[in-house]
Design a protein around this motif. Structure first.
Motif, short mmCIF file in Angstrom:
data_model
loop_
_atom_site.label_atom_id
_atom_site.label_comp_id
_atom_site.label_asym_id
_atom_site.label_seq_id
_atom_site.Cartn_x
_atom_site.Cartn_y
_atom_site.Cartn_z
N SER A 188 0.80 -1.23 0.00
CA SER A 188 0.00 0.00 0.00
C SER A 188 0.83 1.27 0.00
O SER A 188 0.29 2.37 -0.10
N LEU A 189 2.15 1.16 0.13
CA LEU A 189 3.01 2.33 0.23
C LEU A 189 2.84 3.25 -0.98
O LEU A 189 2.87 2.80 -2.12
N ARG A 190 2.68 4.54 -0.73
CA ARG A 190 2.57 5.55 -1.77
C ARG A 190 3.40 6.76 -1.34
O ARG A 190 2.96 7.58 -0.53
N ALA A 191 4.59 6.89 -1.88
CA ALA A 191 5.50 7.96 -1.47
C ALA A 191 5.18 9.26 -2.20
O ALA A 191 4.58 9.27 -3.28
N HIS A 192 5.62 10.37 -1.61
CA HIS A 192 5.56 11.66 -2.30
C HIS A 192 6.41 11.58 -3.56
O HIS A 192 5.95 11.88 -4.67
N SER A 193 7.66 11.17 -3.39
CA SER A 193 8.59 10.95 -4.49
C SER A 193 9.55 9.85 -4.06
O SER A 193 9.74 9.62 -2.86
N GLU A 222 5.29 2.98 -7.07
CA GLU A 222 3.84 2.88 -7.19
C GLU A 222 3.14 4.03 -6.44
O GLU A 222 3.41 4.26 -5.26
N GLY A 223 2.29 4.73 -7.16
CA GLY A 223 1.51 5.80 -6.54
C GLY A 223 2.28 7.06 -6.22
O GLY A 223 1.77 7.94 -5.51
N ASN A 224 3.51 7.21 -6.76
CA ASN A 224 4.26 8.44 -6.49
C ASN A 224 3.47 9.66 -6.95
O ASN A 224 2.77 9.64 -7.97
N VAL A 246 1.49 5.67 -11.41
CA VAL A 246 1.71 6.83 -10.55
C VAL A 246 0.52 7.78 -10.64
O VAL A 246 -0.37 7.62 -11.47
N GLU A 247 0.53 8.78 -9.76
CA GLU A 247 -0.53 9.78 -9.79
C GLU A 247 -0.37 10.70 -11.01
O GLU A 247 0.75 10.93 -11.49
N GLU A 248 -1.50 11.22 -11.47
CA GLU A 248 -1.48 12.13 -12.61
C GLU A 248 -0.56 13.30 -12.32
O GLU A 248 -0.61 13.93 -11.27
N GLY A 249 0.34 13.59 -13.27
CA GLY A 249 1.26 14.71 -13.12
C GLY A 249 2.61 14.35 -12.55
O GLY A 249 3.54 15.17 -12.57
#
Length: 478
Positions: A188-193, A222-224, A246-249
């Motif tokens: 589930s980890l989603r880092a800023h960067s 994943e999910g940055n 990753v997240e949009e953008g």
């Protein structure tokens, strides 16, 4: 104690009354068991070992009402609804096979920490890679501190993420080191960067294949939200970015020891420069620091500094803080550590070079080397390392259980290089190794301890091995 329900950034998990098995004691298992117990879980700890340290930790947990089973880490306790595992436990262990058959989810300590974050929790800037993780994370923390941010270097670096997340101190951002083991158990980890510094064969006995190892490293992207930082010189790291959801953008940002292109950080005429986090990056670049601000300014450490700078810039840190943070940073012991100069010969301790990838980077940093190498190979081969490094070698001194593998690679790829094979694996072998290296070296050479192997055949850890090297060098001066 609260309701026990956690709803921060991942699917809610209500621990109240849930039967949770913690696999392994140690630095991650004990705080995990305490945190789960405090949230109302019914906790059972299982541990393979039954030594004095384990018994001491077990008594501490039993006093809280936590069940502990020592010497039995294979059996899935009846009624288990979740397993929280220490990162080093291999996926193929019988406990996890039983969990899979029973449909029981398995989290690592990083996953647990992520799930327990509060609603105003600090974002994570995450770093992984085969080599350079700790140095990069500590550089990153130094840069963030120089920007006036409340931060800490945590994770695989030795400071528990659970302690950072659940402690009383508040942070603006966390610099997080993550191993492939930890990432495997952190879905589930989603880092800023996040950054993957490099990829080379390592821990394949744990992961089962290079593809599985790379896939676990790639989970960090994943999910940055803002930036996926990759190594331009290591195509595999860019491939992981391309495969990430990753997240949009969110942007791909490269780092290179050469002149950077747009959306990259690199080196120009002795300067670290940024062409990623500037206006009009097609034409503009921002000076961040001088190469001489990096200690030591050897190629792989400059790469570490660029990766740290990229993550800091992704978080909005100004250029001056990058420079000030790198100037304030001091590397940990046993990482390209200059020990002494004796009769014109430099003695350098890179005991942390426990695999071939790290050793190759270390060997590339010096022109003429008497190389002290060997230990536990962990399934590694040495032909590529020796072929790439042969031009730097004046001589080689071999120690450790698997030294024959290096000797055979030297015979194939550097037959002209003198080799001293020390047929001993006791800790005193280091004194003889350093003495032999002194005999072989001439003024201008570097005697380099970069073993390319793990240390446990002769020493407790790489720190003890490096200390033995430094002590032996000290005796040369006596």
């Amino acid at each position: 104690m609260g309701s026990g329900k956690v709803t921060t950034g991942s699917a809610p998990f209500d621990f109240q009354g849930k039967h949770v098995t913690v696999a392994g004691l140690g630095v991650s298992g004990v705080p995990a068991a305490k945190a789960l117990h405090a949230r109302g879980a019914i906790v059972t700890v299982v541990n393979d070992g039954d030594d004095a340290r384990a018994r001491e930790q077990a008594e501490e947990l039993r006093a809280l009402g936590i069940t502990v089973r020592l010497g039995d880490g294979a059996t899935l306790p009846e009624g288990t609804e979740l397993i929280v595992t220490a990162p080093g436990w291999q996926p193929g262990k019988p406990l996890f096979r039983a969990a899979g058959e029973a449909g029981v989810p398995v989290w690592g300590d990083v996953e647990l920490a992520w799930r327990l974050r509060g609603p105003d929790a600090a974002p994570w800037l995450a770093v992984t890679g085969t080599n350079g993780k700790t140095t990069t994370v500590r550089m990153l923390a130094s840069i963030l501190e120089a920007a006036g941010l409340r931060t800490a270097a945590v994770g695989n670096i030795g400071v528990s993420l659970l302690d950072a997340v659940l402690g009383e101190e508040t942070y603006d951002v966390l610099a997080v080191e993550l191993s492939s083991y930890q990432l495997h158990w952190a879905p589930s980890l989603r880092a800023h960067s996040a950054a993957v510094l490099n990829l080379a064969p390592d821990h394949l006995d744990w992961h089962g294949s290079m593809a599985a190892y790379a896939a676990d490293k790639g989970r960090i992207y994943e999910g940055n939200q803002v930036a996926c930082v990759y190594n331009v010189a290591d195509q595999a790291t860019e491939d992981l970015v391309r495969g990430a959801d990753v997240e949009e953008g969110c942007r791909a940002v490269g780092f290179t020891l050469g002149t950077p292109g747009p959306s990259q950080l690199g080196v120009v005429e002795g300067l670290l420069v940024d062409r990623a986090f500037v206006e009009n990056r097609q034409k503009n670049a921002q000076e961040l620091a001088e190469v001489s601000d990096v200690r030591p300014p050897v190629p792989h450490n400059i790469a570490n500094a660029l990766a740290a700078a990229a993550l800091a810039r992704a978080f909005g840190v100004p250029a001056q803080a990058v420079r000030d943070g790198l100037r304030a940073f001091r590397p940990d012991a046993h990482r390209i550590e200059h020990v002494a100069d004796i009769d014109g010969v430099a003695y350098v301790d890179d005991s942390k070079a426990t695999n071939t990838h790290a050793a190759q980077a270390s060997l590339a940093a010096y022109e003429s080397i008497v190389w002290i190498a060997g230990g536990l190979a962990k399934g590694a081969t040495f032909d590529e390392l020796v072929a790439a490094s042969a031009k730097h070698l004046r001589a080689v001194v071999l120690i450790g259980a698997d030294r024959a593998l290096i000797r055979e690679a030297l015979a194939r790829h550097a037959p002209e290089v003198p080799v001293v094979d020390l047929d001993r694996t006791d800790t005193g072998a280091m004194v003889q190794a350093v003495t032999e290296a002194k005999r072989l070296a001439v003024a201008g050479d570097t005697v380099l301890l970069a073993p390319a192997c793990a240390s446990m055949d002769m020493f407790t850890n790489y720190n003890q091995r490096g200390d033995a090297f430094a002590t032996a060098v000290g005796e040369l001066r006596a």
